[in-house]
Motif scaffolding. Structure first.
Motif, PDB file in Angstrom:
ATOM      1  N   ARG A   1      43.567  27.340  94.232  1.00  0.00           N
ATOM      2  CA  ARG A   1      43.931  28.151  95.394  1.00  0.00           C
ATOM      3  C   ARG A   1      44.874  29.284  95.003  1.00  0.00           C
ATOM      4  NH1 ARG A   1      44.216  24.146  98.322  1.00  0.00           N
ATOM      5  NH2 ARG A   1      46.364  23.561  97.946  1.00  0.00           N
ATOM      6  N   ASN A   2      45.809  29.026  94.094  1.00  0.00           N
ATOM      7  CA  ASN A   2      46.806  30.025  93.742  1.00  0.00           C
ATOM      8  C   ASN A   2      46.364  30.994  92.657  1.00  0.00           C
ATOM      9  OD1 ASN A   2      48.657  29.057  95.579  1.00  0.00           O
ATOM     10  ND2 ASN A   2      49.562  27.639  94.132  1.00  0.00           N
ATOM     11  N   PHE A   3      45.561  30.526  91.694  1.00  0.00           N
ATOM     12  CA  PHE A   3      45.341  31.356  90.520  1.00  0.00           C
ATOM     13  C   PHE A   3      43.894  31.712  90.223  1.00  0.00           C
ATOM     14  CE2 PHE A   3      49.249  28.899  89.651  1.00  0.00           C
ATOM     15  CZ  PHE A   3      50.134  29.961  89.711  1.00  0.00           C
ATOM     16  N   THR A   4      42.922  31.004  90.767  1.00  0.00           N
ATOM     17  CA  THR A   4      41.541  31.328  90.410  1.00  0.00           C
ATOM     18  C   THR A   4      40.676  31.630  91.620  1.00  0.00           C
ATOM     19  OG1 THR A   4      40.864  29.016  90.370  1.00  0.00           O
ATOM     20  CG2 THR A   4      41.624  29.942  88.299  1.00  0.00           C
ATOM     21  N   THR A   5      41.288  31.988  92.721  1.00  0.00           N
ATOM     22  CA  THR A   5      40.562  32.369  93.921  1.00  0.00           C
ATOM     23  C   THR A   5      40.860  33.835  94.208  1.00  0.00           C
ATOM     24  OG1 THR A   5      40.834  30.131  94.771  1.00  0.00           O
ATOM     25  CG2 THR A   5      40.211  31.820  96.359  1.00  0.00           C
ATOM     26  N   LEU A   6      39.834  34.566  94.607  1.00  0.00           N
ATOM     27  CA  LEU A   6      40.044  35.970  94.950  1.00  0.00           C
ATOM     28  C   LEU A   6      41.040  36.065  96.105  1.00  0.00           C
ATOM     29  CD1 LEU A   6      36.386  37.303  94.773  1.00  0.00           C
ATOM     30  CD2 LEU A   6      38.242  37.774  93.174  1.00  0.00           C
ATOM     31  N   ARG A   7      41.848  37.081  96.073  1.00  0.00           N
ATOM     32  CA  ARG A   7      42.907  37.253  97.074  1.00  0.00           C
ATOM     33  C   ARG A   7      42.340  37.246  98.493  1.00  0.00           C
ATOM     34  NH1 ARG A   7      46.062  40.968  99.873  1.00  0.00           N
ATOM     35  NH2 ARG A   7      48.269  40.485  99.779  1.00  0.00           N
ATOM     36  N   GLU A   8      41.183  37.873  98.679  1.00  0.00           N
ATOM     37  CA  GLU A   8      40.624  37.947 100.026  1.00  0.00           C
ATOM     38  C   GLU A   8      40.165  36.596 100.559  1.00  0.00           C
ATOM     39  OE1 GLU A   8      36.134  39.482  99.162  1.00  0.00           O
ATOM     40  OE2 GLU A   8      37.767  40.844  98.744  1.00  0.00           O
ATOM     41  N   PHE A   9      40.071  35.598  99.682  1.00  0.00           N
ATOM     42  CA  PHE A   9      39.703  34.251 100.108  1.00  0.00           C
ATOM     43  C   PHE A   9      40.891  33.302 100.046  1.00  0.00           C
ATOM     44  CE2 PHE A   9      35.672  36.057  98.617  1.00  0.00           C
ATOM     45  CZ  PHE A   9      34.971  35.988  99.802  1.00  0.00           C
ATOM     46  N   GLY A  10      42.108  33.836 100.112  1.00  0.00           N
ATOM     47  CA  GLY A  10      43.290  32.995 100.185  1.00  0.00           C
ATOM     48  C   GLY A  10      44.062  32.862  98.889  1.00  0.00           C
ATOM     49  N   GLY A  11      43.602  33.487  97.819  1.00  0.00           N
ATOM     50  CA  GLY A  11      44.323  33.427  96.550  1.00  0.00           C
ATOM     51  C   GLY A  11      45.466  34.421  96.525  1.00  0.00           C
ATOM     52  N   THR A  12      46.262  34.359  95.479  1.00  0.00           N
ATOM     53  CA  THR A  12      47.348  35.312  95.313  1.00  0.00           C
ATOM     54  C   THR A  12      46.898  36.434  94.387  1.00  0.00           C
ATOM     55  OG1 THR A  12      48.206  34.048  93.451  1.00  0.00           O
ATOM     56  CG2 THR A  12      49.122  33.539  95.611  1.00  0.00           C
ATOM     57  N   ILE A  13      47.607  37.545  94.412  1.00  0.00           N
ATOM     58  CA  ILE A  13      47.294  38.639  93.488  1.00  0.00           C
ATOM     59  C   ILE A  13      47.659  38.164  92.094  1.00  0.00           C
ATOM     60  CG2 ILE A  13      47.850  40.985  92.801  1.00  0.00           C
ATOM     61  CD1 ILE A  13      48.499  41.575  95.720  1.00  0.00           C
ATOM     62  N   SER A  14      46.664  38.146  91.224  1.00  0.00           N
ATOM     63  CA  SER A  14      46.897  37.657  89.875  1.00  0.00           C
ATOM     64  C   SER A  14      45.935  38.346  88.923  1.00  0.00           C
ATOM     65  CB  SER A  14      46.707  36.138  89.810  1.00  0.00           C
ATOM     66  OG  SER A  14      45.360  35.810  90.095  1.00  0.00           O
ATOM     67  N   LEU A  15      46.165  38.131  87.655  1.00  0.00           N
ATOM     68  CA  LEU A  15      45.286  38.702  86.642  1.00  0.00           C
ATOM     69  C   LEU A  15      43.871  38.153  86.791  1.00  0.00           C
ATOM     70  CD1 LEU A  15      44.826  40.376  84.118  1.00  0.00           C
ATOM     71  CD2 LEU A  15      45.598  38.436  82.764  1.00  0.00           C
ATOM     72  N   ILE A  16      43.731  36.885  87.111  1.00  0.00           N
ATOM     73  CA  ILE A  16      42.397  36.298  87.224  1.00  0.00           C
ATOM     74  C   ILE A  16      41.631  36.922  88.381  1.00  0.00           C
ATOM     75  CG2 ILE A  16      42.881  34.323  88.701  1.00  0.00           C
ATOM     76  CD1 ILE A  16      40.776  34.212  85.505  1.00  0.00           C
ATOM     77  N   ASP A  17      42.322  37.381  89.426  1.00  0.00           N
ATOM     78  CA  ASP A  17      41.677  38.079  90.530  1.00  0.00           C
ATOM     79  C   ASP A  17      40.964  39.314  89.987  1.00  0.00           C
ATOM     80  OD1 ASP A  17      41.457  38.448  93.598  1.00  0.00           O
ATOM     81  OD2 ASP A  17      42.235  40.382  92.915  1.00  0.00           O
ATOM     82  N   ARG A  18      41.647  40.052  89.146  1.00  0.00           N
ATOM     83  CA  ARG A  18      41.055  41.249  88.543  1.00  0.00           C
ATOM     84  C   ARG A  18      39.888  40.890  87.623  1.00  0.00           C
ATOM     85  NH1 ARG A  18      39.944  46.314  89.425  1.00  0.00           N
ATOM     86  NH2 ARG A  18      40.018  47.575  87.557  1.00  0.00           N
ATOM     87  N   VAL A  19      40.034  39.837  86.834  1.00  0.00           N
ATOM     88  CA  VAL A  19      38.975  39.400  85.930  1.00  0.00           C
ATOM     89  C   VAL A  19      37.737  38.991  86.734  1.00  0.00           C
ATOM     90  CG1 VAL A  19      38.304  37.621  84.264  1.00  0.00           C
ATOM     91  CG2 VAL A  19      40.515  38.740  84.054  1.00  0.00           C
ATOM     92  N   LEU A  20      37.921  38.237  87.816  1.00  0.00           N
ATOM     93  CA  LEU A  20      36.785  37.816  88.636  1.00  0.00           C
ATOM     94  C   LEU A  20      36.075  39.009  89.271  1.00  0.00           C
ATOM     95  CD1 LEU A  20      38.332  34.680  90.348  1.00  0.00           C
ATOM     96  CD2 LEU A  20      36.476  34.694  88.679  1.00  0.00           C
ATOM     97  N   ARG A  21      36.853  39.987  89.713  1.00  0.00           N
ATOM     98  CA  ARG A  21      36.241  41.190  90.298  1.00  0.00           C
ATOM     99  C   ARG A  21      35.457  41.981  89.251  1.00  0.00           C
ATOM    100  NH1 ARG A  21      37.745  41.988  95.373  1.00  0.00           N
ATOM    101  NH2 ARG A  21      39.593  40.909  96.104  1.00  0.00           N
ATOM    102  N   GLN A  22      36.019  42.123  88.066  1.00  0.00           N
ATOM    103  CA  GLN A  22      35.325  42.835  86.986  1.00  0.00           C
ATOM    104  C   GLN A  22      34.058  42.092  86.585  1.00  0.00           C
ATOM    105  OE1 GLN A  22      36.546  45.862  87.237  1.00  0.00           O
ATOM    106  NE2 GLN A  22      36.509  46.067  85.024  1.00  0.00           N
ATOM    107  N   ARG A  23      34.133  40.773  86.534  1.00  0.00           N
ATOM    108  CA  ARG A  23      32.961  39.971  86.180  1.00  0.00           C
ATOM    109  C   ARG A  23      31.854  40.157  87.218  1.00  0.00           C
ATOM    110  NH1 ARG A  23      32.929  33.579  86.651  1.00  0.00           N
ATOM    111  NH2 ARG A  23      32.883  34.256  88.790  1.00  0.00           N
ATOM    112  N   THR A  24      32.225  40.129  88.497  1.00  0.00           N
ATOM    113  CA  THR A  24      31.244  40.304  89.560  1.00  0.00           C
ATOM    114  C   THR A  24      30.610  41.686  89.487  1.00  0.00           C
ATOM    115  OG1 THR A  24      32.492  38.788  90.959  1.00  0.00           O
ATOM    116  CG2 THR A  24      30.921  40.237  92.064  1.00  0.00           C
ATOM    117  N   TYR A  25      31.432  42.711  89.257  1.00  0.00           N
ATOM    118  CA  TYR A  25      30.929  44.072  89.135  1.00  0.00           C
ATOM    119  C   TYR A  25      29.993  44.185  87.930  1.00  0.00           C
ATOM    120  CZ  TYR A  25      30.946  49.136  88.574  1.00  0.00           C
ATOM    121  OH  TYR A  25      30.569  50.438  88.426  1.00  0.00           O
ATOM    122  N   GLY A  26      30.375  43.572  86.817  1.00  0.00           N
ATOM    123  CA  GLY A  26      29.541  43.597  85.620  1.00  0.00           C
ATOM    124  C   GLY A  26      28.212  42.903  85.839  1.00  0.00           C
ATOM    125  N   MET A  27      28.228  41.785  86.581  1.00  0.00           N
ATOM    126  CA  MET A  27      26.982  41.074  86.858  1.00  0.00           C
ATOM    127  C   MET A  27      26.073  41.908  87.761  1.00  0.00           C
ATOM    128  SD  MET A  27      27.022  38.463  85.029  1.00  0.00           S
ATOM    129  CE  MET A  27      25.564  37.647  85.634  1.00  0.00           C
TER     130      MET A  27
END
Length: 125
Positions: free
Chosen positions: A62-88
Protein backbone atom coordinates in the motif's frame (compact mmCIF):
# COMPACT_ATOMS: atom_id res chain seq x y z
CA UNK A 1 17.47 2.96 -25.20
CA UNK A 2 14.26 2.01 -27.00
CA UNK A 3 11.17 1.29 -24.94
CA UNK A 4 11.14 -2.30 -26.13
CA UNK A 5 14.41 -2.83 -24.21
CA UNK A 6 13.99 -0.86 -21.01
CA UNK A 7 10.59 -2.29 -20.05
CA UNK A 8 12.24 -5.62 -19.22
CA UNK A 9 14.68 -3.80 -16.92
CA UNK A 10 11.79 -2.04 -15.20
CA UNK A 11 9.96 -5.35 -14.76
CA UNK A 12 13.09 -6.72 -13.07
CA UNK A 13 13.31 -3.69 -10.75
CA UNK A 14 9.67 -4.11 -9.72
CA UNK A 15 10.08 -7.87 -9.14
CA UNK A 16 13.21 -7.41 -7.01
CA UNK A 17 11.55 -4.61 -5.04
CA UNK A 18 8.56 -6.83 -4.29
CA UNK A 19 10.80 -9.72 -3.26
CA UNK A 20 12.77 -7.43 -0.94
CA UNK A 21 9.51 -6.23 0.61
CA UNK A 22 8.48 -9.81 1.41
CA UNK A 23 11.95 -10.54 2.80
CA UNK A 24 11.84 -7.41 4.99
CA UNK A 25 8.39 -8.40 6.30
CA UNK A 26 9.74 -11.86 7.18
CA UNK A 27 12.77 -10.34 8.96
CA UNK A 28 10.51 -7.92 10.87
CA UNK A 29 8.39 -10.84 12.10
CA UNK A 30 11.44 -12.88 13.12
CA UNK A 31 12.88 -9.87 15.01
CA UNK A 32 9.56 -9.43 16.84
CA UNK A 33 9.59 -13.12 17.79
CA UNK A 34 13.14 -12.80 19.15
CA UNK A 35 12.19 -9.71 21.14
CA UNK A 36 9.23 -11.59 22.61
CA UNK A 37 11.48 -14.47 23.64
CA UNK A 38 13.93 -12.01 25.24
CA UNK A 39 10.99 -10.59 27.25
CA UNK A 40 10.38 -14.08 28.62
CA UNK A 41 7.66 -15.41 26.33
CA UNK A 42 7.65 -18.99 25.11
CA UNK A 43 8.49 -19.17 21.39
CA UNK A 44 4.99 -20.32 20.45
CA UNK A 45 3.43 -17.35 22.29
CA UNK A 46 6.02 -14.95 20.83
CA UNK A 47 5.13 -16.15 17.32
CA UNK A 48 1.43 -15.73 18.04
CA UNK A 49 1.92 -12.13 19.19
CA UNK A 50 4.35 -11.12 16.42
CA UNK A 51 2.88 -9.23 13.45
CA UNK A 52 2.11 -11.50 10.49
CA UNK A 53 4.10 -11.40 7.28
CA UNK A 54 0.96 -10.85 5.20
CA UNK A 55 -0.02 -7.82 7.29
CA UNK A 56 3.44 -6.29 6.84
CA UNK A 57 3.48 -7.04 3.12
CA UNK A 58 0.02 -5.47 2.69
CA UNK A 59 1.24 -2.31 4.41
CA UNK A 60 4.40 -2.15 2.30
CA UNK A 61 2.45 -2.74 -0.91
CA UNK A 62 0.00 0.00 0.00
CA UNK A 63 2.79 2.45 0.86
CA UNK A 64 5.53 1.67 -1.62
CA UNK A 65 4.39 -0.38 -4.61
CA UNK A 66 0.97 1.07 -5.41
CA UNK A 67 0.45 3.96 -7.78
CA UNK A 68 -0.37 7.16 -5.94
CA UNK A 69 -3.75 7.47 -7.65
CA UNK A 70 -4.75 4.11 -6.16
CA UNK A 71 -3.86 5.03 -2.58
CA UNK A 72 -0.07 4.73 -2.64
CA UNK A 73 2.39 7.40 -1.59
CA UNK A 74 4.63 9.39 -3.92
CA UNK A 75 7.69 7.23 -4.26
CA UNK A 76 10.35 6.15 -6.69
CA UNK A 77 8.46 2.94 -7.44
CA UNK A 78 5.45 5.03 -8.50
CA UNK A 79 7.62 6.55 -11.21
CA UNK A 80 9.06 3.15 -12.19
CA UNK A 81 5.57 1.64 -12.51
CA UNK A 82 4.41 4.55 -14.66
CA UNK A 83 7.46 4.28 -16.92
CA UNK A 84 6.96 0.52 -17.21
CA UNK A 85 3.31 0.99 -18.19
CA UNK A 86 4.23 3.64 -20.75
CA UNK A 87 6.97 1.40 -22.15
CA UNK A 88 4.56 -1.53 -22.45
CA UNK A 89 2.11 0.67 -24.34
CA UNK A 90 4.87 1.58 -26.78
CA UNK A 91 6.05 -2.02 -26.96
CA UNK A 92 2.63 -3.38 -27.91
CA UNK A 93 1.61 -0.57 -30.28
CA UNK A 94 4.85 -0.28 -32.25
CA UNK A 95 5.57 -2.55 -35.16
CA UNK A 96 8.78 -4.49 -34.69
CA UNK A 97 11.31 -4.90 -37.43
CA UNK A 98 10.93 -8.14 -39.34
CA UNK A 99 13.62 -10.05 -41.11
CA UNK A 100 12.51 -10.42 -44.71
CA UNK A 101 14.67 -11.80 -47.45
CA UNK A 102 14.32 -13.45 -50.83
CA UNK A 103 15.85 -16.71 -51.95
CA UNK A 104 14.94 -17.27 -55.59
CA UNK A 105 11.18 -17.84 -55.65
CA UNK A 106 10.93 -18.10 -51.87
CA UNK A 107 10.24 -15.38 -49.35
CA UNK A 108 11.77 -15.75 -45.90
CA UNK A 109 10.05 -13.87 -43.05
CA UNK A 110 11.89 -14.43 -39.80
CA UNK A 111 12.26 -18.25 -39.83
CA UNK A 112 9.28 -19.03 -42.07
CA UNK A 113 9.60 -19.86 -45.77
CA UNK A 114 6.91 -19.73 -48.40
CA UNK A 115 6.72 -19.31 -52.15
CA UNK A 116 5.15 -16.42 -54.00
CA UNK A 117 2.29 -18.73 -55.03
CA UNK A 118 1.52 -19.36 -51.32
CA UNK A 119 1.13 -15.67 -50.39
CA UNK A 120 -2.73 -15.74 -50.43
CA UNK A 121 -2.73 -18.77 -48.10
CA UNK A 122 -0.17 -17.23 -45.75
CA UNK A 123 -2.07 -13.92 -45.58
CA UNK A 124 -5.34 -15.76 -44.98
CA UNK A 125 -3.80 -17.87 -42.18
Amino acid sequence: MPATNYTLILFAIVAVTRALGVYEAHRTREDAVQQGIMRGLVEKEARRQAPGVVTSVDEKVRNFTTLREFGGTISLIDRVLRQRTYGMKIRYTTKAEGLVSWNGGEILVDNKRFSIENIPTVVHD
